[in-house]
Design a protein around this motif. Sequence first.
Motif, PDB file in Angstrom:
ATOM      1  N   GLU A 150      -8.149  40.401  14.781  1.00  0.00           N
ATOM      2  CA  GLU A 150      -6.768  39.941  14.612  1.00  0.00           C
ATOM      3  C   GLU A 150      -5.814  40.961  15.223  1.00  0.00           C
ATOM      4  OE1 GLU A 150      -5.507  37.133  13.205  1.00  0.00           O
ATOM      5  OE2 GLU A 150      -7.511  36.336  12.838  1.00  0.00           O
ATOM      6  N   ASP A 159     -12.497  37.455   7.813  1.00  0.00           N
ATOM      7  CA  ASP A 159     -13.497  38.413   7.335  1.00  0.00           C
ATOM      8  C   ASP A 159     -13.013  39.821   7.691  1.00  0.00           C
ATOM      9  OD1 ASP A 159     -15.846  39.426   6.246  1.00  0.00           O
ATOM     10  OD2 ASP A 159     -17.161  38.148   7.424  1.00  0.00           O
ATOM     11  N   GLU A 188      -9.447  43.554  10.348  1.00  0.00           N
ATOM     12  CA  GLU A 188      -9.287  42.162   9.961  1.00  0.00           C
ATOM     13  C   GLU A 188      -9.742  41.291  11.140  1.00  0.00           C
ATOM     14  OE1 GLU A 188      -5.791  39.435   8.095  1.00  0.00           O
ATOM     15  OE2 GLU A 188      -5.327  41.557   8.350  1.00  0.00           O
ATOM     16  N   VAL A 189     -10.634  40.365  10.867  1.00  0.00           N
ATOM     17  CA  VAL A 189     -11.141  39.507  11.942  1.00  0.00           C
ATOM     18  C   VAL A 189     -11.174  38.049  11.471  1.00  0.00           C
ATOM     19  CG1 VAL A 189     -12.621  41.317  12.953  1.00  0.00           C
ATOM     20  CG2 VAL A 189     -13.570  39.784  11.200  1.00  0.00           C
ATOM     21  N   SER A 190     -11.305  37.142  12.438  1.00  0.00           N
ATOM     22  CA  SER A 190     -11.653  35.750  12.134  1.00  0.00           C
ATOM     23  C   SER A 190     -13.014  35.490  12.747  1.00  0.00           C
ATOM     24  CB  SER A 190     -10.636  34.795  12.742  1.00  0.00           C
ATOM     25  OG  SER A 190      -9.447  34.828  11.997  1.00  0.00           O
ATOM     26  N   ARG A 220      -5.879  33.843   4.267  1.00  0.00           N
ATOM     27  CA  ARG A 220      -4.723  34.569   4.811  1.00  0.00           C
ATOM     28  C   ARG A 220      -3.400  33.945   4.421  1.00  0.00           C
ATOM     29  NH1 ARG A 220      -7.626  35.599   9.833  1.00  0.00           N
ATOM     30  NH2 ARG A 220      -8.742  37.521   9.363  1.00  0.00           N
TER      31      ARG A 220
END
Lengths: 396, 396
Positions: free
Chosen positions: A260, A300, A306-308, B284
Amino acid sequence: MAISKLSSSHLWPTNQESFPYHPINRRKFTRKVMPISAVDSRTVVIGLAADSGCGKSTFMRRLTSVFGGAAKPHKGGNPDSNTMISDMTTVICLDDYHSLDRYERKKNGVTALHPTANNFDLMYQQVKALREGIAVEKPIYNHVTGLLDAPELIKPPKILIIEGLHPLFDPRVRELLDFSIYLDISDDVKFAWKIQRDMAERGHSLESIKASIAARKTDFDAHVEPQKEFADAVIQVLPTQLIPEEKEGKILRVRMVMKEGVTYFDPVYLFDEGSTISWVPCGRKLTCSYPGIKLFYGPDTYYSSEVSVIEMDGQFDKLEELIYVESHLNNISTNFYGEITEQMLRHADFPGSNNGTGLFQTILGLKIRHLFHQIQQEDKEEQQEPLHHRHATKVF
Amino acid sequence: MAISKLSSSHLWPTNQESFPYHPINRRKFTRKVMPISAVDSRTVVIGLAADSGCGKSTFMRRLTSVFGGAAKPHKGGNPDSNTMISDMTTVICLDDYHSLDRYERKKNGVTALHPTANNFDLMYQQVKALREGIAVEKPIYNHVTGLLDAPELIKPPKILIIEGLHPLFDPRVRELLDFSIYLDISDDVKFAWKIQRDMAERGHSLESIKASIAARKTDFDAHVEPQKEFADAVIQVLPTQLIPEEKEGKILRVRMVMKEGVTYFDPVYLFDEGSTISWVPCGRKLTCSYPGIKLFYGPDTYYSSEVSVIEMDGQFDKLEELIYVESHLNNISTNFYGEITEQMLRHADFPGSNNGTGLFQTILGLKIRHLFHQIQQEDKEEQQEPLHHRHATKVF
């Protein structure tokens, strides 16, 4: 070479000055003196990290195809050159920065995976020069002879892709990347693929395959794998979970981990951005053959970032399945409806065209195209600003 | 009573003829002689099946509320009447069709759940009469005394809801229903609720509660539960799966099984109709407290019928969560954005207003409103057709 003189001249595709191979030019470049022209913008640099034999070249062909035209070797150059050039892209192989050839490595007892076998200073300086519009004389590591050949001239392309074992190893090189990808093949799948290739096709024994994997593992774990942390996108290739105990590596579960907050990169999502979703598209509207297709999407954390994550398990048997999945993905940066499907059909013969590896590689190609156009646009806008304003924004 | 004479007179809300309680009028009614008026359409009949003490009355209050106005007992009638009347709806309790009173049941050794304790002929005839716009003299089963009281006059409402143990037992009654619902409380939850009410609030012993459940179980399994097969929608109330081993029945997983192909009833879906999806909205954009909320949607088979299932596990802690979930549901038949949330907030004090029971009950209320308006529209269009055309379509 007076860099400051270049600041308003056209450097691409002609008029480049070359960055000499030896001795290394250690002059400090700042963004202030970056070559700027009314038409062309700076070279966008993409890094792709992966173990050898993990589908980097397929990925490169997909990526190049998104920009139109096929990548070809240097015309009239060293036939063993690793460089691939197309209208928009130049792909250089980081093996060319090996500082020790095959015999020196053997003598010193180091693998090509170890940092001491690679010249990161030169890698940094040359990538930096190319990014700034300056041609370089890049060495060639000859994979046939195992020796370092005479360097080749690399002109700054619109998009420079550096692929190999260590594009994210050196913090200075990382800083130069506009986008970075790590291809992460799980041990199970890597083993299955190696068995398939080296045992079935090349007649190696199971023992020799196991030994060759083991010999690389220590350095791989120490110096290649930790780069995952720094990648903007990681493609993980895992065994399927649709069939219990499937270990052949034929049906794959492929996850794309997307960081992100990366400039000009909006992670792909399914249905509802930021929530967690699993989706079996096969049902009333779409029929699939066994074991079907399953997608997952959710936020996740990956190495404290922070990632998707988007995941696809299973494979496409029919065109309808591919277009159905594509039509439900968001933020895929296509120029028209069905562009992913079109790209994958065009290269149906590439490995992974029926599963998540092909899907996510194609999507990353489109995302990189989008990122490239955004950077171009940004450069254009900067160039249209009054000069004093431009300087004011670049002082710090 | 000459039924054929009524065919074009206004039967609602005045001018009803009453259907006598004794002797039963066995005249055969056909759809041809259904009373038709220029303004009013026939009574729409909804069936709601459930065990006693399973939230039927809450459901009825939610349903009535969707149509506006609160349901009240018969004004000036028997104070022990079970009937609830609002502007649009009349809810009758099928206990009123008990053919044996409490003492007769005890003497014969049958429970109220057994068919022999109920008068299905009368149930059929009176529901049919009401559906056709004819008032009836319905018996009253007095829950206080356990006796059958003198009948009360029931006028045909716009919407008749028959609720009780056996609305789907008799095939003739089933045929009269425009829509039917079965409230299916799992044994675990039923037991937890009974403990809560009978032990904590009424001081019963655990043994007596277990004995009372066991005494009803045989007849319940034989004569009540099989009705599930015939319901257009089944609301299943189960223990949560968000917390391992949660058995208190406080956090619930609620599933709504919706039959496909029911006239004027389009099953609710999440994101992609006909596929299978699980969705955790908390992430989120929406933060939830432990254990969060999880939804599921997908096609399934239920007693050999094609169905769609929507499920919600967990509960709403904040208004944002409710509106967020509502905004992602499709085919919910709301008249305006947020109508479900508004309905649930209006009745925040009703049991289940923070979980899937309240959510799906409210949705079914809205779906029934939609179905009612569609039937009204259909009747209106039929009435506007030329007479010979109308007859032509009704001959068979």
